[in-house]
Design a protein around this motif. Structure first.
Motif, PDB file in Angstrom:
ATOM      1  N   GLY A 138      59.680 -91.203  -3.958  1.00 40.54           N
ATOM      2  CA  GLY A 138      58.745 -92.222  -3.382  1.00 40.54           C
ATOM      3  C   GLY A 138      59.476 -93.759  -3.436  1.00 40.54           C
ATOM      4  N   LEU A 139      59.141 -94.494  -2.632  1.00 41.00           N
ATOM      5  CA  LEU A 139      59.678 -95.946  -2.889  1.00 41.00           C
ATOM      6  C   LEU A 139      59.094 -96.674  -3.730  1.00 41.00           C
ATOM      7  CD1 LEU A 139      60.108 -96.965   1.076  1.00 41.00           C
ATOM      8  CD2 LEU A 139      62.004 -96.455  -0.475  1.00 41.00           C
ATOM      9  N   LYS A 160      63.967 -92.492  -8.650  1.00 44.11           N
ATOM     10  CA  LYS A 160      64.193 -91.495  -7.874  1.00 44.11           C
ATOM     11  C   LYS A 160      65.252 -90.321  -8.543  1.00 44.11           C
ATOM     12  CE  LYS A 160      63.637 -93.793  -3.436  1.00 44.11           C
ATOM     13  NZ  LYS A 160      64.306 -93.995  -2.015  1.00 44.11           N
ATOM     14  N   THR A 161      65.139 -88.810  -8.023  1.00 43.89           N
ATOM     15  CA  THR A 161      65.885 -88.129  -8.565  1.00 43.89           C
ATOM     16  C   THR A 161      67.339 -87.833  -7.864  1.00 43.89           C
ATOM     17  OG1 THR A 161      63.985 -86.988  -9.416  1.00 43.89           O
ATOM     18  CG2 THR A 161      66.012 -85.594  -9.399  1.00 43.89           C
ATOM     19  N   PRO A 162      68.503 -87.920  -8.442  1.00 38.59           N
ATOM     20  CA  PRO A 162      69.645 -87.726  -7.623  1.00 38.59           C
ATOM     21  C   PRO A 162      69.908 -86.172  -7.189  1.00 38.59           C
ATOM     22  CG  PRO A 162      70.058 -88.321  -9.873  1.00 38.59           C
ATOM     23  CD  PRO A 162      68.724 -88.427  -9.760  1.00 38.59           C
ATOM     24  N   VAL A 163      70.510 -85.930  -6.154  1.00 37.33           N
ATOM     25  CA  VAL A 163      70.835 -84.780  -5.679  1.00 37.33           C
ATOM     26  C   VAL A 163      72.188 -84.792  -5.062  1.00 37.33           C
ATOM     27  CG1 VAL A 163      70.249 -82.585  -4.267  1.00 37.33           C
ATOM     28  CG2 VAL A 163      68.313 -84.155  -4.984  1.00 37.33           C
ATOM     29  N   PHE A 164      73.155 -83.753  -5.412  1.00 37.07           N
ATOM     30  CA  PHE A 164      74.586 -83.815  -4.916  1.00 37.07           C
ATOM     31  C   PHE A 164      74.750 -82.646  -3.915  1.00 37.07           C
ATOM     32  CE2 PHE A 164      78.792 -82.085  -5.487  1.00 37.07           C
ATOM     33  CZ  PHE A 164      79.450 -83.118  -4.852  1.00 37.07           C
ATOM     34  N   ILE A 247      60.444 -82.956   3.186  1.00 39.83           N
ATOM     35  CA  ILE A 247      59.623 -83.331   1.950  1.00 39.83           C
ATOM     36  C   ILE A 247      58.567 -84.150   2.386  1.00 39.83           C
ATOM     37  CG2 ILE A 247      59.904 -84.660   0.001  1.00 39.83           C
ATOM     38  CD1 ILE A 247      62.431 -83.091  -0.637  1.00 39.83           C
ATOM     39  N   ILE A 248      58.850 -85.267   2.974  1.00 41.13           N
ATOM     40  CA  ILE A 248      57.928 -86.351   3.505  1.00 41.13           C
ATOM     41  C   ILE A 248      56.987 -85.807   4.504  1.00 41.13           C
ATOM     42  CG2 ILE A 248      57.646 -88.604   4.697  1.00 41.13           C
ATOM     43  CD1 ILE A 248      60.401 -89.367   3.723  1.00 41.13           C
ATOM     44  N   GLY A 249      57.197 -84.903   5.525  1.00 42.58           N
ATOM     45  CA  GLY A 249      56.413 -84.522   6.479  1.00 42.58           C
ATOM     46  C   GLY A 249      55.428 -83.179   6.177  1.00 42.58           C
ATOM     47  N   VAL A 250      55.847 -82.497   5.341  1.00 42.50           N
ATOM     48  CA  VAL A 250      55.188 -81.225   4.917  1.00 42.50           C
ATOM     49  C   VAL A 250      54.809 -81.232   3.454  1.00 42.50           C
ATOM     50  CG1 VAL A 250      55.494 -78.788   4.815  1.00 42.50           C
ATOM     51  CG2 VAL A 250      56.395 -79.978   6.809  1.00 42.50           C
ATOM     52  N   TYR A 251      55.643 -81.717   2.669  1.00 40.39           N
ATOM     53  CA  TYR A 251      55.328 -81.516   1.389  1.00 40.39           C
ATOM     54  C   TYR A 251      54.702 -82.738   0.696  1.00 40.39           C
ATOM     55  CZ  TYR A 251      57.609 -77.108   1.789  1.00 40.39           C
ATOM     56  OH  TYR A 251      58.250 -75.822   2.286  1.00 40.39           O
ATOM     57  N   HIS A 252      55.245 -83.874   1.503  1.00 43.77           N
ATOM     58  CA  HIS A 252      54.949 -85.276   0.975  1.00 43.77           C
ATOM     59  C   HIS A 252      55.375 -85.764  -0.424  1.00 43.77           C
ATOM     60  CE1 HIS A 252      52.118 -84.741   4.315  1.00 43.77           C
ATOM     61  NE2 HIS A 252      51.244 -83.754   3.759  1.00 43.77           N
ATOM     62  N   VAL A 253      55.055 -84.895  -1.324  1.00 45.06           N
ATOM     63  CA  VAL A 253      55.995 -85.341  -2.700  1.00 45.06           C
ATOM     64  C   VAL A 253      56.306 -84.319  -3.503  1.00 45.06           C
ATOM     65  CG1 VAL A 253      53.592 -85.138  -3.870  1.00 45.06           C
ATOM     66  CG2 VAL A 253      55.385 -86.728  -4.882  1.00 45.06           C
ATOM     67  N   THR A 254      57.528 -84.241  -4.055  1.00 48.06           N
ATOM     68  CA  THR A 254      57.896 -83.268  -4.986  1.00 48.06           C
ATOM     69  C   THR A 254      58.243 -83.788  -6.528  1.00 48.06           C
ATOM     70  OG1 THR A 254      60.423 -83.653  -4.168  1.00 48.06           O
ATOM     71  CG2 THR A 254      59.099 -82.020  -2.998  1.00 48.06           C
ATOM     72  N   SER A 255      58.021 -82.974  -7.455  1.00 46.45           N
ATOM     73  CA  SER A 255      58.223 -83.577  -8.852  1.00 46.45           C
ATOM     74  C   SER A 255      59.647 -83.360  -8.978  1.00 46.45           C
ATOM     75  CB  SER A 255      57.445 -82.614  -9.829  1.00 46.45           C
ATOM     76  OG  SER A 255      57.517 -81.287  -9.841  1.00 46.45           O
ATOM     77  N   PRO A 256      60.325 -83.821 -10.116  1.00 50.98           N
ATOM     78  CA  PRO A 256      61.591 -83.746 -10.362  1.00 50.98           C
ATOM     79  C   PRO A 256      61.821 -82.066 -11.079  1.00 50.98           C
ATOM     80  CG  PRO A 256      61.085 -85.895 -11.154  1.00 50.98           C
ATOM     81  CD  PRO A 256      59.804 -85.103 -10.675  1.00 50.98           C
ATOM     82  N   LYS A 257      60.905 -81.774 -11.565  1.00 53.40           N
ATOM     83  CA  LYS A 257      60.856 -80.216 -12.110  1.00 53.40           C
ATOM     84  C   LYS A 257      61.100 -79.433 -10.870  1.00 53.40           C
ATOM     85  CE  LYS A 257      57.938 -76.816 -14.452  1.00 53.40           C
ATOM     86  NZ  LYS A 257      56.586 -76.734 -15.020  1.00 53.40           N
TER      87      LYS A 257
END
Length: 301
Positions: A138-139, A160-164, A247-257
């Motif tokens: 999230g912002l 935020k969590t970085p993803v490569f 993620i934003i449209g369906v799950y809204h939020v995801t935890s880093p875990k």
């Protein structure tokens, strides 16, 4: 398809056909033969076998995501079909309504399915490889003032969590990383990309030094350059767009875990996008032999 798989018996036979090809395999000793005993209950065979070699009992569910589940296979099949065919996934709230199960059960079912979507093949990239990194979360401005993090602009991982990600020849690979430092990113690239391949990246300093082992093209986005000698990073950036919209449209939020599981989910759909929904459904059933327990799912590890 679900007109054919209309009951538990047909679903069981379909799963046996895909996993065993009509030759039952004992999960206890690995014996594969048609001669395994079929055990009946009141004269009816319901899929319970007895191994002719080790004498242990088994069903097609053992060793799969369906093991120890009281949910009928038909509901499992419908969940897998909906989950794999919807481009942006399906939420546990929606699935619990569609299947008439509790939201907690739907969440666990989706987590098990998502766990099986992780890549089964440790493939090595070759040719032209687009690489990029993104940040999911999230912002900072949208958070309560008491939870905002000061000085968290740019490539900060405080909020935020970085993803490569890497993309080549229509296949994408993602990995949640602790940071976007050069040592972290280049270790993954060298492990996944064949030496001598062409690496295409943006101007992030973390990619410096790749030219020693690869042909390295840098697309300097900060200078308004988005294509150079026919090379670009549009493919991997397009995948990030799909991931974030989902993620934003369906799950809204995801935890880093659990973020790595969502990345695997979207990578799986992307990598099988040329398959029909039925083909992807059957592939998902074949790959359903990675079982995630509820204890593992909710653990702090």
């Amino acid at each position: 398809m679900f007109d054919v798989l209309s009951n538990e018996e047909e679903c069981r036979k379909h799963l046996e056909k895909l996993r065993w090809n009509d030759e039952p395999i004992c999960p206890h000793c690995g014996s594969q033969r048609k001669e395994h005993y079929k055990l009946k209950n009141k004269g009816v065979f319901n899929g319970l076998y007895k191994c002719k070699d080790c004498r242990n009992r088994f069903t097609v569910r053992i060793g799969t995501i369906f093991e120890s589940s009281h949910i009928p296979l038909r509901k499992w099949f419908l969940a897998i079909y909906l989950f794999s065919s919807h481009k942006k996934g399906i939420s546990s709230i929606q699935l619990h309504k569609d299947l008439d199960v509790t939201q907690k059960t739907a969440w666990f079912m989706l987590s098990r399915i998502r766990y099986c979507f992780s890549s089964k093949i440790d493939f090595e990239f070759d040719g032209i490889i687009q690489v990029d990194e993104t940040f999911v979360g999230g912002l900072n401005l949208n958070k309560n003032k008491s939870k905002r993090v000061a000085k968290s602009q740019g490539r900060s991982v405080k909020t935020k969590t970085p993803v490569f990600g890497m993309l080549s020849d229509g296949l994408v690979y993602t990995e949640v990383v602790p940071n976007t430092k050069g040592a972290t990113l280049k270790e993954i690239i060298r492990a996944k990309a064949k030496e001598g391949s062409t690496i295409v990246s943006d101007g992030w300093l973390g990619y410096r030094g790749l030219s020693k082992d690869y042909m390295h093209y840098i697309i300097e986005h900060n200078k308004g350059i988005f294509k150079k000698d026919g090379y670009h990073t549009n493919g991997i950036e397009g995948f990030w767009s799909q991931l974030k919209r989902g993620i934003i449209g369906v799950y809204h939020v995801t935890s880093p875990k659990h973020l790595h599981r969502y990345c695997d989910e979207f990578a799986y759909r992307y990598n099988t996008r040329h398959m029909s929904d039925g083909e992807r459904f059957n592939l998902s059933l074949v790959n359903s032999d990675d079982r995630l327990t509820y204890k593992e799912l909710i653990s702090n590890q």
